[in-house]
Scaffold this motif. Sequence first.
Motif, short mmCIF file in Angstrom:
data_model
loop_
_atom_site.label_atom_id
_atom_site.label_comp_id
_atom_site.label_asym_id
_atom_site.label_seq_id
_atom_site.Cartn_x
_atom_site.Cartn_y
_atom_site.Cartn_z
N TYR A 1 -4.13 -62.02 -21.23
CA TYR A 1 -3.01 -62.34 -22.11
C TYR A 1 -3.17 -61.28 -22.72
O TYR A 1 -5.39 -60.85 -23.21
N GLU A 2 -2.93 -60.08 -24.28
CA GLU A 2 -3.18 -59.22 -24.27
C GLU A 2 -2.33 -60.18 -26.01
O GLU A 2 -1.72 -60.92 -26.20
N LEU A 3 -3.43 -59.33 -26.99
CA LEU A 3 -2.40 -59.98 -28.27
C LEU A 3 -1.97 -58.89 -29.23
O LEU A 3 -2.29 -57.95 -29.15
N LEU A 4 -0.81 -58.96 -30.34
CA LEU A 4 -0.47 -58.59 -30.70
C LEU A 4 -0.56 -58.93 -32.46
O LEU A 4 -0.13 -59.99 -32.24
N VAL A 5 -0.81 -58.04 -33.36
CA VAL A 5 -1.08 -58.71 -34.34
C VAL A 5 -0.18 -57.72 -36.05
O VAL A 5 -0.10 -56.32 -36.01
N ASP A 6 0.87 -58.44 -35.84
CA ASP A 6 1.93 -57.03 -36.59
C ASP A 6 1.67 -57.92 -38.55
O ASP A 6 1.34 -59.26 -38.78
N MET A 7 2.09 -56.70 -38.96
CA MET A 7 1.81 -57.18 -40.24
C MET A 7 2.31 -56.38 -41.71
O MET A 7 3.59 -55.42 -41.06
N GLU A 8 2.84 -57.50 -42.48
CA GLU A 8 3.96 -55.96 -43.89
C GLU A 8 3.46 -56.72 -44.92
O GLU A 8 2.70 -57.62 -45.21
N ASP A 9 3.23 -55.78 -45.98
CA ASP A 9 2.71 -56.17 -47.77
C ASP A 9 3.64 -55.76 -48.13
O ASP A 9 5.00 -56.28 -47.63
N PHE A 10 3.69 -55.91 -49.87
CA PHE A 10 4.96 -56.63 -50.75
C PHE A 10 5.72 -54.94 -51.03
O PHE A 10 6.60 -55.23 -51.50
N GLU A 11 4.90 -54.17 -49.96
CA GLU A 11 5.77 -53.30 -51.25
C GLU A 11 6.99 -52.58 -49.48
O GLU A 11 7.78 -51.12 -49.19
N GLY A 12 6.92 -53.28 -48.47
CA GLY A 12 7.53 -53.03 -47.41
C GLY A 12 7.01 -51.88 -46.20
O GLY A 12 7.35 -51.58 -45.13
N ASN A 13 5.46 -51.58 -46.43
CA ASN A 13 4.94 -51.49 -44.56
C ASN A 13 4.13 -52.34 -44.08
O ASN A 13 3.68 -53.43 -44.31
N GLN A 14 4.97 -51.47 -42.73
CA GLN A 14 4.55 -52.23 -41.76
C GLN A 14 3.34 -51.78 -40.75
O GLN A 14 3.49 -50.74 -40.10
N VAL A 15 2.81 -52.49 -39.79
CA VAL A 15 1.60 -51.49 -39.56
C VAL A 15 1.28 -52.95 -38.16
O VAL A 15 1.94 -54.09 -38.21
N PHE A 16 0.47 -52.68 -37.68
CA PHE A 16 -0.29 -53.79 -36.14
C PHE A 16 -1.24 -53.09 -35.36
O PHE A 16 -1.79 -52.08 -35.74
N ALA A 17 -2.10 -53.85 -35.17
CA ALA A 17 -3.20 -54.04 -34.53
C ALA A 17 -2.93 -54.73 -32.96
O ALA A 17 -2.04 -56.10 -33.31
N ARG A 18 -3.48 -54.46 -31.98
CA ARG A 18 -2.96 -54.95 -30.29
C ARG A 18 -4.58 -54.79 -30.12
O ARG A 18 -5.16 -53.63 -30.08
N TYR A 19 -4.45 -56.26 -28.87
CA TYR A 19 -5.64 -55.84 -28.37
C TYR A 19 -5.52 -56.30 -26.60
O TYR A 19 -4.45 -57.40 -26.87
N SER A 20 -5.85 -55.55 -25.84
CA SER A 20 -4.97 -55.73 -24.94
C SER A 20 -6.01 -56.52 -24.19
O SER A 20 -5.54 -57.21 -22.39
N SER A 21 -7.13 -57.47 -24.38
CA SER A 21 -7.50 -58.83 -23.87
C SER A 21 -7.57 -59.99 -25.26
O SER A 21 -8.47 -59.35 -25.80
N PHE A 22 -7.32 -61.10 -24.71
CA PHE A 22 -7.42 -62.18 -25.63
C PHE A 22 -7.84 -63.10 -25.01
O PHE A 22 -6.38 -63.63 -24.02
N SER A 23 -8.48 -64.02 -25.26
CA SER A 23 -8.59 -65.13 -24.79
C SER A 23 -9.04 -66.43 -25.86
O SER A 23 -9.81 -66.12 -26.62
N VAL A 24 -9.05 -67.85 -25.47
CA VAL A 24 -10.08 -68.97 -26.74
C VAL A 24 -10.74 -69.24 -25.27
O VAL A 24 -10.18 -70.52 -24.64
N SER A 25 -12.53 -69.86 -25.53
CA SER A 25 -12.59 -70.85 -25.00
C SER A 25 -12.33 -72.74 -24.73
O SER A 25 -12.05 -72.86 -25.79
N PRO A 26 -12.86 -73.01 -24.41
CA PRO A 26 -12.81 -74.38 -24.77
C PRO A 26 -13.23 -75.24 -25.81
O PRO A 26 -13.89 -74.63 -26.21
N GLU A 27 -12.91 -76.92 -25.73
CA GLU A 27 -13.48 -77.21 -27.60
C GLU A 27 -14.59 -77.56 -26.46
O GLU A 27 -15.38 -77.23 -28.06
#
Length: 144
Positions: A18-44
């Motif tokens: 999986y890949e991950l996209l993090v979208d963000m917006e501030d209170f002035e209406g500016n929008q940016v993102f950060a993308r990660y080509s690899s995303f995973s979570v280990s077991p409990e």
Amino acid sequence: MLVSGLENLFHLTLRKRYELLVDMEDFEGNQVFARYSSFSVSPESYGYRLHVSGFTDGGAGDSLSPHSGQKFSTFDKDQDVSDFNCARKYLGAFWYNNCHHTNPNGVYRWGADGTLYGVGVEWSHWKGSDYSLKSISMKIRPVQ
């Protein structure tokens, strides 16, 4: 609910890349993102460790990679590497290190506010630790 969500995330990312996209917006209406080509979570049994790599900057900077390899910490389950419970101190729950560069589960506040350091919905490489974002979303999808 949080544990079952993490367990579902582990099972989901176990089967495919999986890949991950993090979208963000501030209170002035500016929008940016950060993308990660690899995303995973280990077991409990490994503390639901976060694994991210392959950062692409969409104006936000990289506030998540320092959390890669960390276990998920909550108020009642301190799994960070700090001497104190980061989730309690910064009023959130996340893959804290010592403690955070991002706090997407922090307290929803209105933009810049220096009265309580680090407790807002933050992405420090974009707005710093005293600015709570208007919105942040983390989305995953299978790598094509």
